[in-house]
Motif scaffolding. Structure first.
Motif, PDB file in Angstrom:
ATOM      1  N   MET A   1      39.636  41.088  38.375  1.00 20.96           N
ATOM      2  CA  MET A   1      40.176  40.379  39.539  1.00 20.96           C
ATOM      3  C   MET A   1      39.683  41.048  40.818  1.00 20.96           C
ATOM      4  N   THR A   2      39.261  40.255  41.772  1.00 25.66           N
ATOM      5  CA  THR A   2      38.837  40.789  43.062  1.00 25.66           C
ATOM      6  C   THR A   2      40.037  41.296  43.832  1.00 25.66           C
ATOM      7  N   VAL A   3      39.909  42.492  44.399  1.00 25.59           N
ATOM      8  CA  VAL A   3      40.992  43.078  45.169  1.00 25.59           C
ATOM      9  C   VAL A   3      40.646  42.971  46.645  1.00 25.59           C
ATOM     10  N   HIS A   4      41.513  42.315  47.410  1.00 20.43           N
ATOM     11  CA  HIS A   4      41.339  42.207  48.850  1.00 20.43           C
ATOM     12  C   HIS A   4      42.347  43.113  49.534  1.00 20.43           C
ATOM     13  N   ARG A   5      41.859  44.116  50.242  1.00 21.70           N
ATOM     14  CA  ARG A   5      42.737  45.031  50.959  1.00 21.70           C
ATOM     15  C   ARG A   5      42.886  44.586  52.408  1.00 21.70           C
ATOM     16  N   MET A   6      44.031  44.916  52.994  1.00 21.86           N
ATOM     17  CA  MET A   6      44.272  44.519  54.374  1.00 21.86           C
ATOM     18  C   MET A   6      43.226  45.159  55.271  1.00 21.86           C
ATOM     19  N   PRO A   7      42.545  44.371  56.102  1.00 22.01           N
ATOM     20  CA  PRO A   7      41.512  44.944  56.965  1.00 22.01           C
ATOM     21  C   PRO A   7      42.119  45.853  58.022  1.00 22.01           C
ATOM     22  N   HIS A 163      38.483  33.184  35.779  1.00 21.97           N
ATOM     23  CA  HIS A 163      39.477  34.261  35.853  1.00 21.97           C
ATOM     24  C   HIS A 163      40.751  33.923  35.086  1.00 21.97           C
ATOM     25  N   LEU A 164      40.854  32.710  34.563  1.00 20.81           N
ATOM     26  CA  LEU A 164      42.023  32.352  33.759  1.00 20.81           C
ATOM     27  C   LEU A 164      41.819  32.874  32.343  1.00 20.81           C
ATOM     28  N   THR A 271      42.975  34.609  41.987  1.00 23.72           N
ATOM     29  CA  THR A 271      41.789  35.456  41.943  1.00 23.72           C
ATOM     30  C   THR A 271      41.803  36.544  43.001  1.00 23.72           C
ATOM     31  N   HIS A 272      42.437  36.283  44.147  1.00 26.56           N
ATOM     32  CA  HIS A 272      42.247  37.162  45.312  1.00 26.56           C
ATOM     33  C   HIS A 272      43.534  37.768  45.863  1.00 26.56           C
ATOM     34  N   SER A 273      44.583  37.864  45.066  1.00 27.78           N
ATOM     35  CA  SER A 273      45.851  38.381  45.598  1.00 27.78           C
ATOM     36  C   SER A 273      46.326  39.623  44.860  1.00 27.78           C
ATOM     37  N   ASP A 275      46.522  42.596  45.754  1.00 27.53           N
ATOM     38  CA  ASP A 275      47.336  43.509  46.557  1.00 27.53           C
ATOM     39  C   ASP A 275      48.532  42.812  47.192  1.00 27.53           C
ATOM     40  N   SER A 276      48.834  41.576  46.780  1.00 26.71           N
ATOM     41  CA  SER A 276      49.961  40.839  47.349  1.00 26.71           C
ATOM     42  C   SER A 276      50.749  40.165  46.241  1.00 26.71           C
ATOM     43  N   PRO A 277      51.777  40.831  45.710  1.00 22.43           N
ATOM     44  CA  PRO A 277      52.585  40.191  44.671  1.00 22.43           C
ATOM     45  C   PRO A 277      53.185  38.864  45.122  1.00 22.43           C
ATOM     46  N   LEU A 278      53.517  38.754  46.403  1.00 24.21           N
ATOM     47  CA  LEU A 278      54.081  37.507  46.918  1.00 24.21           C
ATOM     48  C   LEU A 278      53.101  36.358  46.725  1.00 24.21           C
ATOM     49  N   MET A 279      51.863  36.545  47.203  1.00 24.09           N
ATOM     50  CA  MET A 279      50.887  35.460  47.128  1.00 24.09           C
ATOM     51  C   MET A 279      50.417  35.236  45.693  1.00 24.09           C
ATOM     52  N   ALA A 280      50.308  36.308  44.908  1.00 27.70           N
ATOM     53  CA  ALA A 280      49.950  36.135  43.498  1.00 27.70           C
ATOM     54  C   ALA A 280      51.006  35.306  42.781  1.00 27.70           C
ATOM     55  N   GLY A 281      52.274  35.546  43.100  1.00 26.36           N
ATOM     56  CA  GLY A 281      53.353  34.774  42.490  1.00 26.36           C
ATOM     57  C   GLY A 281      53.298  33.308  42.881  1.00 26.36           C
ATOM     58  N   ILE A 282      52.990  33.045  44.150  1.00 29.18           N
ATOM     59  CA  ILE A 282      52.843  31.651  44.587  1.00 29.18           C
ATOM     60  C   ILE A 282      51.704  30.990  43.816  1.00 29.18           C
TER      61      ILE A 282
END
Length: 298
Positions: A1-7, A163-164, A271-273, A275-282
């Motif tokens: 999974m791609t990890v996007h960190r806060m810029p 990624h599924l 695929t891109h969340s 570092d964000s459990p909130l957005m991954a859950g959505i």
């Protein structure tokens, strides 16, 4: 999974900077208490007294989004049946800070990601979208990723499907995608869109939708992009049908495209969340809602 960190912030933003900017440009507000509410990807958001927020961009890309809100939300807010953060004051670059900034109303509520909303709120959101989705101004923003024909998202969808982990999910998602991408494209003038209408940009207070926020991706095009919120917010088909009836203008083709957009957004979040459990859950809940939907007209 791609990890996007806060810029990282491209400029230093702080409570002290907020105080200096207010003192110089809006001295009548300078005596109000200032405290950090959020320091996110795009903006430093500070509570200003009891009723206001200050939003300062942290990076150039965010400054462009904030400019969309400053330009268009004051014009759109008056016709919308739910509160939106139309700026009440606009700040200019100063004190070494290079971009415009905003003072907006404080809108109470928590994000809707974990809310279970009644039929009345599905209808309220449908009515809000009906009021927003009117022909856009000739100089309205255009986003090359949102409001466009679904075929423009095909490459990302096929990458996201990889990624599924579950083969049956991949097969079911591909069927949804093929149905959506081959649906007739929308005709007619581009309409105003929120552009980023997911549950974290919808506020709920005391069990009711209290505001729709974060219009930085405001754009124009096919409203099916926004209608994807039906699957992002309502896991059950009944409340999605309530939203659709309240909206009143989604024919079967538009609704099919909207389900396709819900899949697009679910795969992006999946695929891109990291570092964000909130957005991954959505993303996960949206994917489950899309795959459980048999696609029959409601």
């Amino acid at each position: 999974m791609t990890v996007h960190r806060m810029p990282a912030a491209e400029v230093e933003v702080s409570v002290a900077l907020v105080r200096r900017l207010l003192a110089e440009q809006h001295p009548d507000l300078a005596g109000l208490p200032v405290e950090v509410l959020a320091n996110g990807w795009d903006n430093l958001v500070c509570r200003l007294g009891a009723d206001l927020l200050v939003r300062l961009p942290r990076r150039a890309a965010a400054a462009e989004l904030l400019a969309h809100e400053q330009r268009w939300l004051p014009e759109l807010a008056g016709r919308l049946p739910l509160p939106v953060p139309a700026p009440v004051r606009v700040g200019r670059p100063a004190e070494g800070f290079p971009w415009a900034w905003s003072v907006v109303p404080y809108l109470p509520g928590d994000n809707a990601a974990h809310a279970t909303l009644p039929d009345s709120e599905a209808a309220a959101l449908g009515g809000f979208l009906a009021a927003l989705h009117l022909p856009a101004a000739p100089d309205a923003p255009v986003n090359v990723f949102r409001g466009i024909p679904l075929v423009g998202r095909a490459e990302g969808v096929h990458a996201g499907l990889e990624h599924l982990a579950d083969a049956s999910d991949r097969a079911a998602a591909l069927r949804v995608w093929q149905t959506a991408v081959t649906a007739p494209a929308r005709t007619g003038p581009p309409l105003w869109l929120h552009g980023d209408l997911h549950p974290a940009n919808i506020l709920v207070d005391a069990g009711r939708i209290s505001a729709v926020i974060d219009f930085g991706d405001l754009t124009s095009g096919d409203p099916a992009t926004d209608l994807a919120v039906a699957w992002m917010l309502f896991p059950d088909a009944h409340r999605r049908s309530v939203l659709r009836r309240a909206y009143g203008r989604a024919d079967d083709d538009a609704w099919t495209r909207a389900r396709g957009w819900a899949l697009v957004l679910a795969l992006v979040l999946h695929t891109h969340s990291a570092d964000s459990p909130l957005m991954a859950g959505i993303g996960e809940r949206t994917l489950r809602a899309v795959l459980a939907d048999d696609g029959r007209a409601v």
